[in-house]
Design a protein around this motif. Structure first.
Motif, PDB file in Angstrom:
ATOM      1  N   ASN A  26      24.330 -29.710   4.986  1.00 44.81           N
ATOM      2  CA  ASN A  26      25.196 -30.503   5.854  1.00 44.81           C
ATOM      3  C   ASN A  26      26.542 -29.758   6.119  1.00 44.81           C
ATOM      4  OD1 ASN A  26      23.664 -32.789   5.719  1.00 44.81           O
ATOM      5  ND2 ASN A  26      24.513 -33.592   4.198  1.00 44.81           N
ATOM      6  N   TRP A  27      26.888 -28.794   5.324  1.00 44.17           N
ATOM      7  CA  TRP A  27      27.994 -27.976   5.384  1.00 44.17           C
ATOM      8  C   TRP A  27      27.700 -26.766   6.573  1.00 44.17           C
ATOM      9  CZ3 TRP A  27      28.485 -22.469   5.165  1.00 44.17           C
ATOM     10  CH2 TRP A  27      29.861 -22.089   5.260  1.00 44.17           C
ATOM     11  N   VAL A  28      26.487 -26.094   6.368  1.00 50.06           N
ATOM     12  CA  VAL A  28      26.084 -25.003   7.301  1.00 50.06           C
ATOM     13  C   VAL A  28      25.878 -25.613   8.561  1.00 50.06           C
ATOM     14  CG1 VAL A  28      23.868 -24.819   7.049  1.00 50.06           C
ATOM     15  CG2 VAL A  28      25.059 -22.919   7.550  1.00 50.06           C
ATOM     16  N   TRP A  32      28.351 -24.372  11.778  1.00 41.53           N
ATOM     17  CA  TRP A  32      27.585 -23.843  13.005  1.00 41.53           C
ATOM     18  C   TRP A  32      27.851 -24.734  14.301  1.00 41.53           C
ATOM     19  CZ3 TRP A  32      22.227 -22.567  10.850  1.00 41.53           C
ATOM     20  CH2 TRP A  32      22.161 -21.448  10.167  1.00 41.53           C
ATOM     21  N   ALA A  33      28.084 -26.167  14.185  1.00 41.32           N
ATOM     22  CA  ALA A  33      28.429 -27.010  15.155  1.00 41.32           C
ATOM     23  C   ALA A  33      29.882 -26.562  15.627  1.00 41.32           C
ATOM     24  CB  ALA A  33      28.244 -28.537  14.714  1.00 41.32           C
ATOM     25  N   SER A  93      28.224 -12.959  12.260  1.00 40.80           N
ATOM     26  CA  SER A  93      26.982 -13.192  12.249  1.00 40.80           C
ATOM     27  C   SER A  93      26.989 -15.019  12.135  1.00 40.80           C
ATOM     28  CB  SER A  93      26.365 -12.796  10.785  1.00 40.80           C
ATOM     29  OG  SER A  93      26.287 -11.570  10.807  1.00 40.80           O
ATOM     30  N   MET A  94      27.986 -15.529  11.471  1.00 38.21           N
ATOM     31  CA  MET A  94      27.810 -17.150  11.472  1.00 38.21           C
ATOM     32  C   MET A  94      28.250 -17.517  13.053  1.00 38.21           C
ATOM     33  SD  MET A  94      27.133 -18.589   8.494  1.00 38.21           S
ATOM     34  CE  MET A  94      28.014 -20.028   8.547  1.00 38.21           C
ATOM     35  N   ASP A  95      29.114 -16.894  13.598  1.00 39.40           N
ATOM     36  CA  ASP A  95      29.370 -17.142  15.149  1.00 39.40           C
ATOM     37  C   ASP A  95      27.915 -16.957  15.851  1.00 39.40           C
ATOM     38  OD1 ASP A  95      31.853 -17.870  14.498  1.00 39.40           O
ATOM     39  OD2 ASP A  95      32.683 -15.950  15.390  1.00 39.40           O
ATOM     40  N   LEU A  96      27.505 -15.899  15.696  1.00 46.27           N
ATOM     41  CA  LEU A  96      26.356 -15.587  16.820  1.00 46.27           C
ATOM     42  C   LEU A  96      25.206 -16.507  16.263  1.00 46.27           C
ATOM     43  CD1 LEU A  96      24.786 -13.899  18.620  1.00 46.27           C
ATOM     44  CD2 LEU A  96      23.993 -12.349  16.869  1.00 46.27           C
ATOM     45  N   ILE A  97      24.832 -16.674  15.148  1.00 45.90           N
ATOM     46  CA  ILE A  97      23.900 -17.904  14.979  1.00 45.90           C
ATOM     47  C   ILE A  97      24.081 -19.191  15.425  1.00 45.90           C
ATOM     48  CG2 ILE A  97      22.624 -19.350  12.928  1.00 45.90           C
ATOM     49  CD1 ILE A  97      23.046 -16.546  11.039  1.00 45.90           C
ATOM     50  N   ASP A 126      21.466 -31.186  12.753  1.00 41.98           N
ATOM     51  CA  ASP A 126      21.284 -29.858  12.541  1.00 41.98           C
ATOM     52  C   ASP A 126      20.830 -28.894  13.477  1.00 41.98           C
ATOM     53  OD1 ASP A 126      18.595 -29.616  13.257  1.00 41.98           O
ATOM     54  OD2 ASP A 126      17.900 -30.655  10.986  1.00 41.98           O
ATOM     55  N   TRP A 127      20.958 -27.637  13.321  1.00 44.47           N
ATOM     56  CA  TRP A 127      20.800 -26.629  14.431  1.00 44.47           C
ATOM     57  C   TRP A 127      19.624 -26.749  15.016  1.00 44.47           C
ATOM     58  CZ3 TRP A 127      17.777 -21.882  14.391  1.00 44.47           C
ATOM     59  CH2 TRP A 127      18.511 -20.875  15.217  1.00 44.47           C
ATOM     60  N   SER A 128      18.510 -27.034  14.642  1.00 44.05           N
ATOM     61  CA  SER A 128      17.308 -27.306  15.618  1.00 44.05           C
ATOM     62  C   SER A 128      17.192 -28.731  16.496  1.00 44.05           C
ATOM     63  CB  SER A 128      16.158 -27.392  14.369  1.00 44.05           C
ATOM     64  OG  SER A 128      15.700 -26.135  13.628  1.00 44.05           O
TER      65      SER A 128
END
Length: 168
Positions: A26-28, A32-33, A93-97, A126-128
């Motif tokens: 949930n944090w990641v 990313w959001a 890296s976090m920004d790019l992902i 989530d990301w997906s």
């Protein structure tokens, strides 16, 4: 999915059977959001590419253009000590992902959906799931398929990286 988190003591890998795994997922996802928004010059550049420009060329150009937002590039130009490089590389890296799904969805929408909007990121997804929404698909089975597809391709890249640098 294995998650790497950063703390003041270093990085930690969390596996699905870890009791705090769900909290970290949930944090990641929320992290990313928060970082997902594309700079306006990247969106403008993608919108102005000809439709016959290969999607991978567009992706490469967009990633390169993100250098203007790079924490590492700024810190490096300011002479930050080498022992601190990892902090800025981590942030980049976090920004790019976080931005990759937005870039890919923008390219897809420009090429196959007449340039329609990718919409907004939902920090509760989530990301997906956000990626499939940005592509314009809301079918739950397609979202699950994309989760699997993205996980498999992430694994392929990891294997290539490890073989390339003899880390196996």
């Amino acid at each position: 999915l294995i998650i790497m988190i950063r703390s003041c003591n270093g990085f930690y890998l969390l596996r699905p059977n870890c009791e705090i795994y769900t909290i970290c997922v949930n944090w990641v996802s929320k992290e990313w959001a928060k970082r997902a928004a594309l700079p306006s010059h990247v969106v403008t550049m993608l919108d102005n590419f000809p439709t016959n420009l290969h999607p991978m060329s567009q992706l490469s150009a967009a990633i390169t253009a993100l250098n203007s937002e790079s924490s590492f590039a700024q810190a490096y130009s300011e002479g930050v000590h080498k022992s601190k490089y990892w902090e800025f590389v981590y942030e980049d890296s976090m920004d790019l992902i976080a931005k990759l799904p937005c870039i890919a969805a923008k390219i897809y929408r420009n090429l196959y959906r007449e340039g329609s909007s990718i919409g907004a990121i939902d920090s509760n997804l989530d990301w997906s799931h956000n990626f499939t929404n940005m592509l314009g698909y809301s079918d739950a089975q397609f979202t699950e398929l994309m989760r699997l597809y993205l996980t498999i391709h992430r694994w392929d890249l990891k294997c290539i990286f490890y073989k390339e640098f003899d880390l196996v």
